[in-house]
Design an enzyme around this catalytic site. Structure first.
Site, short mmCIF file in Angstrom:
data_model
loop_
_atom_site.label_atom_id
_atom_site.label_comp_id
_atom_site.label_asym_id
_atom_site.label_seq_id
_atom_site.Cartn_x
_atom_site.Cartn_y
_atom_site.Cartn_z
N ASP A 184 5.14 10.02 12.41
CA ASP A 184 6.59 10.23 12.43
C ASP A 184 7.22 10.02 11.06
O ASP A 184 7.53 8.89 10.66
CB ASP A 184 7.21 9.26 13.45
CG ASP A 184 8.69 9.52 13.64
OD1 ASP A 184 9.30 8.88 14.51
OD2 ASP A 184 9.23 10.36 12.90
N ASP A 212 11.83 15.35 9.73
CA ASP A 212 11.45 14.39 10.76
C ASP A 212 10.40 14.97 11.71
O ASP A 212 10.73 15.78 12.59
CB ASP A 212 12.71 13.99 11.56
CG ASP A 212 12.38 13.09 12.73
OD1 ASP A 212 13.16 13.04 13.70
OD2 ASP A 212 11.31 12.44 12.67
C1 LIG Z 1 20.80 7.44 10.15
C2 LIG Z 1 19.48 7.90 10.74
C3 LIG Z 1 19.01 7.39 11.96
C4 LIG Z 1 17.79 7.81 12.48
C5 LIG Z 1 17.03 8.73 11.79
C6 LIG Z 1 15.73 9.16 12.29
N1 LIG Z 1 15.14 10.28 11.92
O1 LIG Z 1 13.98 10.35 12.54
C7 LIG Z 1 13.84 9.24 13.25
C8 LIG Z 1 12.57 8.92 13.97
C9 LIG Z 1 12.77 8.17 15.23
C10 LIG Z 1 12.59 9.17 16.30
O2 LIG Z 1 13.80 9.29 16.95
C11 LIG Z 1 12.21 10.47 15.68
N2 LIG Z 1 11.88 10.17 14.29
N3 LIG Z 1 14.92 8.46 13.15
C12 LIG Z 1 17.48 9.23 10.57
C13 LIG Z 1 18.69 8.80 10.06
F1 LIG Z 1 19.15 9.25 8.88
#
Ligand SMILES: Cc1ccc(-c2noc([C@H]3C[C@@H](O)CN3)n2)cc1F
Length: 324
Positions: free
Chosen positions: A216, A32
């Site tokens: 992102d 991420d």
């Molecule tokens: C269940 C789950 C929920 C959210 C995320 C998630 N991972 O990265 C992000 C985006 C949004 C921001 O927060 C930073 N990057 N969202 C992953 C999941 F597996």
């Protein structure tokens, strides 16, 4: 020294998971570039929340060290979150090893993570000033790896419904066409944030005001200002903003226009095929472009990143884009 790791899309390209070895134990994590914590499902996660996840057991790692009294707590853009305790261990991604990497053990995870059984945690690739560990903020895997990398970069090559890759420490020129187009990054908020200078719908003229955006990899869709979203969907006659579907939908038979984002001299084209994101099962399809919720910057998630080879350049604080 460098690393190359496969990024495998979950169903509907909802997220991309990569194998990460921690103290000799391999888990699939969601890379991420919008956050900066490396956290995992572990033996510290309540068994009712572990369900069918792969968990990390620090007791079975000869290199794990507890950071006594350290804690973390994170929440993501969709309202999900997790929290827990912290240690360090040896972490390897695609052959690239970092010793004494902060590894955050979940003692609580929100329901979205409990039910997402393929996802055993996240590996944050944003800037370390976003890391949530207290009382001492920790460095990301990429920040720790930087000094040993031939080039202080990682690249993302995400693909629709097929495995892609992240590379650390080198740029594989066979993965893109033409030259890379670089844009300066403002990392003061901890994101890979940059300026988009305009946009075009289909083969229309490029216009609009310039706006801030972040790259992102952890966001599934392409989230833009409401004015751009309305302009885009005004070109699809059956498009409507559906509360039940949670965003803009249209008839699956529609011809979906491309979106071009002008980034400096580079016209980043997102093909219509990627903007018809998924089927709702009732003859309507869910759009890959949705509202950014008015948060003041656009979120260029996987829908955008599937169309561009992207270089996250930590050494020069810049992003590079090229068509694939
Ligand atoms: C269940 C789950 C929920 C959210 C995320 C998630 N991972 O990265 C992000 C985006 C949004 C921001 O927060 C930073 N990057 N969202 C992953 C999941 F597996």
């Amino acid at each position: 020294v460098g690393g190359d790791v496969t990024a495998t899309p979950e169903s509907d390209d909802n997220e991309y998971l990569c194998p990460v070895t921690i103290g000799g134990q391999t888990l699939n994590l969601d890379f991420d570039s919008g956050s900066s914590d490396l956290w995992v499902f572990s033996t510290s996660t309540p068994s009712s929340e572990q369900q069918s996840h792969t968990i990390y057991n620090p007791a079975k790692s000869s290199t794990f060290k507890e950071l006594n009294g350290f804690t973390w707590q994170i929440s993501y853009g969709d309202g999900s979150g997790a929290s827990g305790t912290v240690g360090t261990d040896t972490v390897t991604v695609g052959g690239l090893t970092v010793k004494n990497q902060a590894v955050e053990l979940a003692t609580a995870v929100s329901s979205e993570f409990v039910t997402d059984s393929a996802n055993n945690g996240l590996l944050g690739l944003a800037w370390s000033n976003l890391n949530t560990v207290e009382p001492t903020q920790q460095q990301t895997f990429f920040a720790n790896a930087g000094p040993q990398l031939q080039q202080n970069v990682f690249t993302a090559d995400l693909r629709h419904d097929q495995p892609g890759s992240y590379d650390f420490g080198f740029i594989d020129t066979s993965k893109f066409q033409g030259n890379l187009n670089y844009v300066p990054v403002d990392n003061s908020q901890g994101f890979w944030q940059f300026t988009v200078d305009g946009y075009a719908v289909g083969d229309g003229a490029t216009g609009g005001n310039s706006f801030s955006a972040i790259a992102d990899t952890g966001t599934t869709l392409l989230l833009l200002d409401d004015n751009i979203v309305s302009d885009y969907y005004s070109q699809i006659s059956s498009a409507q903003n559906s509360n039940s579907a949670g965003g803009f939908v249209f008839d699956c038979t529609e011809d979906v226009p491309d979106l071009t984002l002008q980034i400096g001299d580079y016209a980043a084209v997102v093909p219509g095929s990627l903007l018809n994101f998924s089927q709702n099962g009732d003859g309507t399809c869910f759009g890959g472009i949705q509202s950014d919720g008015g948060q003041g910057f656009a979120i260029l998630g996987d829908v955008f990143l599937k169309a561009q080879f992207t270089v996250f350049d930590q050494g020069n604080v810049q992003l590079g884009f090229a068509p694939k």
